[in-house]
Design an enzyme around this catalytic site. Structure first.
Site, PDB file in Angstrom:
ATOM      1  N   ASN A 197       0.796  -1.226   0.000  1.00  0.00           N
ATOM      2  CA  ASN A 197       0.000   0.000   0.000  1.00  0.00           C
ATOM      3  C   ASN A 197       0.828   1.277   0.000  1.00  0.00           C
ATOM      4  OD1 ASN A 197       0.572  -1.183   2.633  1.00  0.00           O
ATOM      5  ND2 ASN A 197      -0.431   0.624   3.483  1.00  0.00           N
ATOM      6  N   CYS A 242      -2.599   5.493   7.625  1.00  0.00           N
ATOM      7  CA  CYS A 242      -2.526   5.165   9.048  1.00  0.00           C
ATOM      8  C   CYS A 242      -1.214   5.639   9.656  1.00  0.00           C
ATOM      9  CB  CYS A 242      -2.664   3.679   9.266  1.00  0.00           C
ATOM     10  SG  CYS A 242      -4.145   3.032   8.501  1.00  0.00           S
TER      11      CYS A 242
END
Lengths: 394, 385
Positions: free
Chosen positions: B151, B327
Site C-alpha cells: 500500500n 494510518c
C-alpha cells in the site's frame, strides 16, 4: 415544598461596594450557562442566589460546576416556616444518603421572628431524625453528613449535599485579556486560571500552513470549545504566521530564532489587543521549563509590549499543569500528535540565555513592522461558544 | 484543478454504488436477512447477489466469501483465526516486513499468545524473494502472510511463487494474501495461485467504507473472532451490513471492467514519475521498478522537504496525496515499509504517495505534476535552501 439549588459564593461576598455588580454578573453567568435548559430560573432573594432547576437538578449541576465565582451548590428543599415540614424534608434528604451514618444538624436562624433559636432547632430536628431514620447516630465533631437548616423571611431551606463549584470570580468582573493559545498543554491551563480570576478572554493562535496541518488548527479550535465551557465563550483570532516563520528562518541566526519568534507573537498579539480593547496578554509560560522560558529569555521577549503579560503558570511544575489540564478537560486534546508552529521551527540548540541587545541585533534584518501589519491584516476572528454538554447519569 | 491522487487511502464511492445502497435502505428492502418473512428473504437475496459479485471479482465461488467490517477485520480473522485453528500443528508464523498494520499487529498478538512470529525481509524494491522465504519455512510453520500489492510503495509480490515454495515444504501451512490494494486493477485469482485466505476491501474499489471480505478456501478451518447468531456460516456472526455489502457487490461488478484500464493507469503513473523526476532536482522514486510494480501506486521523495509539509502545500492547490500510508502518517511514526526497503531517514521523511484509480484523468495527473514542481520549488525557497 419545592426543590431549589442554593448557590454559595465566597470571595465576591467580601468585595464591599462592588458586591451588587459582582452578584449581578454571577447571576447573568449562571443564566447563560443554563440557557439551553428550558424552564430553569435563576433569582436573587435576600442576599442569596437560588436556582429553580425545574426538576433537572442533575443536568443543571453538570453545567453549573464550571461557573466561576461559585464555591458550592446545595440541592435544597424549600419548606414553609413550620417545624413539621422542615423535619419531613430533612428526613427525606437524609434517607437518600447512605446508611448508617453519623450526622449533625446545623441550623441558622436569619429570621429572628421564628420561635425556636438555633440551638433549639438543632435539638428538635436531631431528635426527630433519630426517631424516624434507622441507623443514625449523632456526631457533633466528625459528622459524615451535615444537615443544614436556614430559617429565612418566608421559607426555610434544608440541605445536606455540597456540590463543589470551581471558586474564583465570575467571568466578566475583570477587564478582558488575550491568551496566546498554542496546541500544547500549558496555554489552555493558563487561560483557565485567568478566567477563574474573572477575566473574560479572547485567544490568539498562530497558524503556519503548510508547515502546520489543518488538524493542528482543529486542535486549537477544540481547545477553544473546552475553554468556552468554562468562560461562556472564547473568541479566537487565527493569525497567518507562515511568512513570519520563514522570514525568521531566513534572517535570524538559528539559536535566536525561538526568542525572535516569541517576540513576533507578542507584537502581533499586542497590536490586536490594543485595536480591540484587550487590557493584557496571557501566556502559558512557566519559569525554566524549556529554553524559551528561562528568566533571561522572558526578559528578552517581554520588552516588545507595554501591556501586562500575565503568566499564571509561572510557579507550577509540569506535573501540576498536566493534572490541572486533565481536570479541566484539555489534556486529551493537547496531546494529539499534530505539531503546532512552536515545535516545527525549533532549532537544535536554542539559546537559553539570550541577551536583549543580541536579540535586537539579530532582528535588524527582519522587516518587523511589515510582517506584523500583514499578519494582523490577515487575521480572522472566529467565535467559540459553550455547547450544552452531555449529562452522565448520576 | 482538483486532483485526488490518494486512492490507496480511499476512493470516492461510485454513484451507481451509492444508488444501490440507497435502494436497500429505502422502501421495502430494509429487512434482516435472517428473518423468515418475505422482507428478510428479499434482503438475503440482495446479500447473496453481492456475494456472487465479489466472488466473480476474485474468480472464486460465492460460498467461499465471508463478509467482514473491512480489510482490517478480514486480515485479523485470517491471521488470528488461521493460526489459532492450527496451533496444535505448530506455532511458527511468517509475515513479510512490509505488511499492513492489520496483519502486523495481529501477528504481534499471536506472539503474545506464544506463537513464534518471524518477519520475512524484503529487497530494495520491497519484494519477498521465493528463495528467502523458502529458507524460513519450518516443519512447525502454520501460517504465512504476504500481501499482493504494497500500500505504500506499490510493490507487486510474486505470490504464486511464494505460495509454491511454502506448499512444497509445508502443505499444511495456511497462506494468506492481503489483496486490498491489488484487487480491481490487477487480476486476483486465489484459487489459481493456490493460497488459502485472501482479503479484499470495498472502499478501495469505489465502494463504501466499513465492509470487506475474506475469501476462504473450502475445507480451511478458522477460529472466529466474533461469536453470535450464526451469520456468515458462523465465521462472522452479526446481522449483515446489508447496504454496505450491496454497495460492495455493485463496486465489485463495476471493477470487473477495470483491468482494461490498467495499462492506461500505468502510463499515467509513469508520466507522473518521469515528469516530476525530470523537472525536480533532488527527487527520487522509492520502491519498485515498473516491472515489479502495481499500475497505480507511486512513492516519491524530495530532499530537504518533509512529506507532511508537501501534502499540506499540495492540498492548498487542490491536489490530494498522502505521506506513506494514511494510518502511519497520522501516527507520525516513521514508515516501517520504507525502513524495510532500507531507505535512509532523509528520504523517508520526504516521501509522498500518489495513488491512482481507473477514474483518474490525464488532466488530474498534469495538474498534480505542475503542483508538485511548483510547491517543491516554493517550499525550498521558503526554507532558504
Amino acid at each position: 415544598m419545592r426543590e431549589l439549588i442554593l448557590v454559595r459564593y465566597g470571595e465576591i461576598g467580601l468585595k464591599g461596594d462592588n458586591r451588587p455588580a459582582f452578584e449581578g454578573r454571577l447571576v447573568q453567568n449562571l443564566r447563560d450557562a443554563l440557557a439551553h435548559l428550558p424552564g430553569i430560573r435563576v433569582f436573587r432573594s435576600h442576599g442569596r442566589i437560588f436556582i429553580d432547576p425545574a426538576g433537572e437538578t442533575a443536568a443543571a449541576l453538570e453545567r453549573l460546576r464550571r461557573v466561576f465565582g461559585v464555591v458550592a451548590f446545595h440541592p435544597a428543599v424549600e419548606t414553609p416556616l413550620e417545624l413539621d415540614a422542615m423535619a419531613e424534608a430533612a428526613v427525606r434528604l437524609v434517607a437518600e444518603e447512605r446508611r448508617p451514618v453519623r450526622f449533625k444538624v446545623e441550623a441558622r436562624r436569619a429570621n429572628k421572628a421564628f420561635p425556636l433559636n438555633s440551638m433549639e432547632l438543632n435539638r428538635e430536628l436531631g431528635a426527630r431524625l433519630l426517631r424516624q431514620v434507622e441507623g443514625l447516630t449523632v456526631d457533633l465533631h466528625q459528622p459524615e453528613i451535615r444537615v443544614r437548616l436556614e430559617i429565612r423571611e418566608k421559607h426555610a431551606y434544608v440541605y445536606v449535599r455540597d456540590v463543589p463549584g470551581p471558586g474564583g470570580l465570575p467571568v466578566g468582573v475583570s477587564s478582558p485579556a488575550l491568551l496566546l493559545l498554542s496546541g500544547g498543554i500549558d496555554s489552555p491551563v493558563a487561560g483557565w486560571y485567568m478566567m477563574k480570576r474573572g477575566v473574560p478572554l479572547r485567544a490568539i493562535h498562530f497558524h503556519s500552513p503548510p508547515f502546520t496541518s489543518p488538524r493542528s488548527l482543529q486542535k486549537v479550535q477544540d481547545l477553544s470549545d473546552v475553554l468556552a465551557l468554562w468562560g461562556g465563550r472564547l473568541p479566537l483570532y487565527v493569525v497567518p504566521f507562515t511568512r513570519t516563520q520563514t522570514a525568521i528562518r531566513k534572517h535570524v541566526p538559528a539559536e535566536l530564532s525561538m526568542t525572535v519568534m516569541r517576540r513576533m507573537m507578542y507584537r502581533i498579539a499586542d497590536r490586536l489587543a490594543r485595536r480591540d480593547g484587550l487590557a493584557a496578554l496571557v501566556t502559558g509560560e512557566s519559569v525554566g521549563q524549556v529554553a524559551s522560558q528561562t528568566i533571561e529569555s522572558l526578559a528578552a521577549i517581554n520588552p516588545v509590549t507595554d501591556l501586562p503579560v500575565l503568566r499564571p503558570l509561572v510557579g507550577l511544575d509540569k506535573a501540576e499543569i498536566i493534572q490541572k489540564a486533565e481536570e479541566i478537560g484539555t489534556y486529551a486534546i493537547s496531546i494529539r500528535p499534530y505539531e503546532d508552529c512552536c515545535t516545527l521551527f525549533v532549532p537544535e540548540h536554542p539559546a537559553t540565555h539570550p541577551r536583549l541587545d543580541e536579540v535586537e541585533a539579530a532582528e535588524a534584518a527582519l522587516p518587523v513592522e511589515e510582517l506584523v501589519e500583514e499578519a494582523v491584516a490577515g487575521t480572522e476572528l472566529e467565535e467559540h461558544h459553550a455547547q450544552p454538554v452531555m449529562v452522565a447519569p448520576s | 484543478m482538483r486532483a485526488y491522487l490518494d486512492h490507496s487511502a480511499t476512493t470516492p464511492p461510485d454513484p451507481r454504488v451509492v444508488e444501490a445502497m440507497v435502494e436497500v435502505m429505502e422502501g421495502d428492502q430494509f429487512g434482516n436477512p435472517s428473518s423468515l418473512h418475505a422482507l428478510g428473504l428479499e434482503a438475503e437475496r440482495r446479500v447473496e447477489e453481492a456475494r456472487r459479485q465479489v466472488a466473480r471479482l476474485v474468480e472464486a465461488a460465492p460460498e467461499e466469501i465471508t463478509f467482514t467490517s473491512g480489510g482490517t477485520e478480514a486480515n485479523n480473522l485470517a491471521v488470528l483465526g488461521g493460526a489459532r485453528a492450527l496451533a496444535r500443528r505448530g506455532r511458527h508464523v511468517l509475515v513479510s516486513a512490509v505488511e499492513h498494520p492489520s496483519v502486523r499487529e495481529a501477528a504481534r498478538r499471536l506472539a503474545d499468545e506464544g506463537f513464534e512470529v518471524e518477519e520475512i525481509p524484503v529487497d530494495r524494491e520491497g519484494r519477498v524473494l521465493p528463495e528467502v522465504l523458502a529458507e524460513r519455512v519450518r516443519p512447525d510453520t502454520v501460517l504465512v502472510s504476504v500481501m499482493r500489492v504494497n500500500n505504500e510503495v506499490g510493490t507487486l509480490q510474486p505470490v504464486e511463487d511464494l505460495i509454491r515454495v511454502v506448499k512444497e515444504r509445508r502443505p499444511e501451512a495456511l497462506f494468506h494474501v492481503d489483496a486490498v490494494q491489488a484487487v480491481g486493477l490487477t487480476r486476483v485469482t486465489p484459487r489459481a495461485w493456490g493460497c488459502d485466505l485472501l482479503t479484499v476491501s470495498a472502499h478501495k474499489i469505489h465502494g463504501p467504507k466499513g465492509v470487506g471480505a475474506l475469501w476462504v478456501r473450502p475445507g480451511v478451518h478458522l477460529i472466529p473472532l466474533v461469536w453470535g447468531g450464526g451469520q456468515e456460516r458462523d465465521l462472522r456472526p452479526g446481522t449483515e451490513n446489508v447496504p454496505g455489502i450491496v454497495g460492495f457487490g455493485r463496486a465489485a461488478e463495476l471493477a470487473l471492467a477495470w483491468r482494461e484500464e490498467a495499462e492506461r493507469v500505468r502510463a499515467l503513473r509513469r508520466r507522473l514519475e518521469e515528469e516530476i523526476l525530470r523537472r525536480v532536482p533532488g527527487a527520487r522514486r522509492l520502491g519498485p521498478e515498473d516491472d515489479h510494480a502495481a499500475p497505480h501506486i507511486l512513492n516519491l521523495a524530495f530532499e530537504g522537504i518533509r512529506g507532511e509539509v508537501l501534502v499540506h502545500a499540495l492540498e492548498a492547490e487542490g491536489v490530494y496525496v498522502s505521506t506513506g500510508s494514511a494510518c502511519s502518517s497520522r501516527r507520525q511514526a516513521t514508515s516501517h515499509v520504507l525502513v524495510a526497503l532500507g531507505e535512509p531517514e532523509r528520504w523517508r521523511e520526504g516521501a509522498i504517495r500518489l495513488s491512482l484509480s481507473p477514474k483518474t484523468q490525464e488532466a488530474e495527473v498534469e495538474a498534480a505534476i505542475e503542483a508538485v514542481v511548483r510547491q517543491v520549488e516554493a517550499l525550498r525557497a521558503l526554507m532558504g535552501e
